[in-house]
Design an enzyme around this catalytic site. Structure first.
Site, PDB file in Angstrom:
ATOM      1  N   ASP A 171       2.554  -7.133  -0.479  1.00 49.50           N
ATOM      2  CA  ASP A 171       4.008  -7.001  -0.641  1.00 49.50           C
ATOM      3  C   ASP A 171       4.725  -8.188  -0.010  1.00 49.50           C
ATOM      4  O   ASP A 171       5.883  -8.472  -0.324  1.00 49.50           O
ATOM      5  CB  ASP A 171       4.501  -5.712   0.031  1.00 49.50           C
ATOM      6  CG  ASP A 171       4.836  -4.617  -0.980  1.00 49.50           C
ATOM      7  OD1 ASP A 171       5.056  -4.956  -2.157  1.00 49.50           O
ATOM      8  OD2 ASP A 171       4.877  -3.435  -0.595  1.00 49.50           O
ATOM      9  N   LYS A 215       2.768   1.046 -10.836  1.00 47.09           N
ATOM     10  CA  LYS A 215       1.815   0.118 -10.220  1.00 47.09           C
ATOM     11  C   LYS A 215       0.390   0.433 -10.665  1.00 47.09           C
ATOM     12  O   LYS A 215      -0.407  -0.473 -10.932  1.00 47.09           O
ATOM     13  CB  LYS A 215       1.951   0.168  -8.694  1.00 47.09           C
ATOM     14  CG  LYS A 215       3.225  -0.513  -8.208  1.00 47.09           C
ATOM     15  CD  LYS A 215       3.622  -0.123  -6.796  1.00 47.09           C
ATOM     16  CE  LYS A 215       4.989  -0.735  -6.456  1.00 47.09           C
ATOM     17  NZ  LYS A 215       5.550  -0.254  -5.196  1.00 47.09           N
ATOM     18  N   GLN A 253       4.150   2.731   0.104  1.00 48.36           N
ATOM     19  CA  GLN A 253       5.369   2.901  -0.683  1.00 48.36           C
ATOM     20  C   GLN A 253       6.521   3.362   0.213  1.00 48.36           C
ATOM     21  O   GLN A 253       6.413   4.353   0.923  1.00 48.36           O
ATOM     22  CB  GLN A 253       5.131   3.930  -1.806  1.00 48.36           C
ATOM     23  CG  GLN A 253       6.306   4.104  -2.753  1.00 48.36           C
ATOM     24  CD  GLN A 253       6.640   2.828  -3.518  1.00 48.36           C
ATOM     25  OE1 GLN A 253       5.779   2.191  -4.107  1.00 48.36           O
ATOM     26  NE2 GLN A 253       7.907   2.453  -3.520  1.00 48.36           N
TER      27      GLN A 253
END
Length: 282
Positions: free
Chosen positions: A119, A52, A96
């Site tokens: 997300d 990322k 995460q």
């Protein structure tokens, strides 16, 4: 058989984002910023976070990586998220997963401000997806829609079978296909006569986490197959939920593993972060 190359499509997506961010930079404004929180030292999570960060660097976006020990309390993590929610210089917040067992993942995901939830996991964004309103679409399902668009595939009137009912992939991609006027079936571990169900799919989306489970017998002649699986075969080699070699001669298009859906997930994360920036700044 057409190979749907996720690496190429994701690069095209990221290049468009890169060009847009370069134009923002030229105006003298700040560029978009993604904050990623990593709790603990899970090796797979570290790889995902690095990927990322690389994507952020590639498109010219700022990234803030916050590493915390696995001993971090739920209260401390929620306080950190609250600070990022109120930081005007941060456009996207990503925690995460997985988190240590001492932390309630659902509570943490709900703590992220919906307008920074790049997300697309916050209940407010899931509700917007359900209602076909503007919000943030979960990155993997979003990436699959872009892939179909890229190969010129129109879902209108097509029969789509999604095998897998997770909140991250299965349910959202079913909703997206429905919004594109497809007839959608969600199948899962309790589905009877699964082979019969998948064999009628114009588009088969495999997301069950079982290596090479779907053989040619499960696939309709000329179908499009999107393989979300990321498994290891008996030789330790990366493979999907679909037995690629067995189905490739029967399908019209298919995503490989690796190099298929995976790269698209990160490209869509960049796209959502830029979208958040534009909504908030412009």
């Amino acid at each position: 058989m057409k190979l749907i190359n996720g690496k190429e499509i994701s690069k095209k997506t990221k290049d468009a984002i890169k060009a847009e961010i370069e134009e923002i930079r030229k105006t003298g404004k700040r560029v978009p910023k993604l904050a990623v929180i990593l709790v603990g030292d899970n090796p797979a999570s570290q790889v995902y976070v690095r990927n990322k960060e690389k994507a952020c660097t590639y498109v010219g976006m700022e990234s803030l990586r916050i590493n915390k020990d696995a001993t971090l309390s739920e209260e401390e993590l929620l306080k950190l998220i609250d600070e990022l929610n109120h930081d005007d210089g941060v456009d996207g917040i990503l925690v995460q997963l997985p988190l240590p067992k001492t932390i309630d993942e659902e509570k943490v995901l709900k703590a992220i401000a919906p307008e920074k939830d790049v997300d697309g996991f916050h209940p407010a964004n899931i509700a917007k997806l359900f209602l076909n309103e503007e919000g943030f679409i979960p990155c993997t399902p979003y990436g699959m829609m872009v892939m179909l668009e890229e190969i010129g595939y129109d879902l209108d009137g097509k029969e789509v079978v999604v095998v897998g009912r997770s909140n991250i992939v299965g349910k959202p991609v079913a909703l997206l296909a429905l919004h594109h006027n497809a007839t959608v079936t969600i199948a899962h571990s309790h589905t009877k006569n699964l082979q019969e169900v998948t064999s009628r799919a114009d588009v088969l989306i495999a997301a069950i986490g079982k290596a090479k489970f779907f053989t040619a017998d499960y696939v309709k002649e000329g179908a499009v197959v999107l393989d979300v699986g990321m498994n290891r075969d008996e030789n330790g080699k990366l493979c999907g939920d679909v037995d690629f070699d067995d189905v490739k001669e029967k399908v019209s298009a298919i995503t490989p593993v690796p190099g298929g859906v995976g790269p698209m997930t990160i490209a869509m994360l960049m796209k959502n972060t830029l979208l958040s920036y534009k909504r908030r700044v412009q």
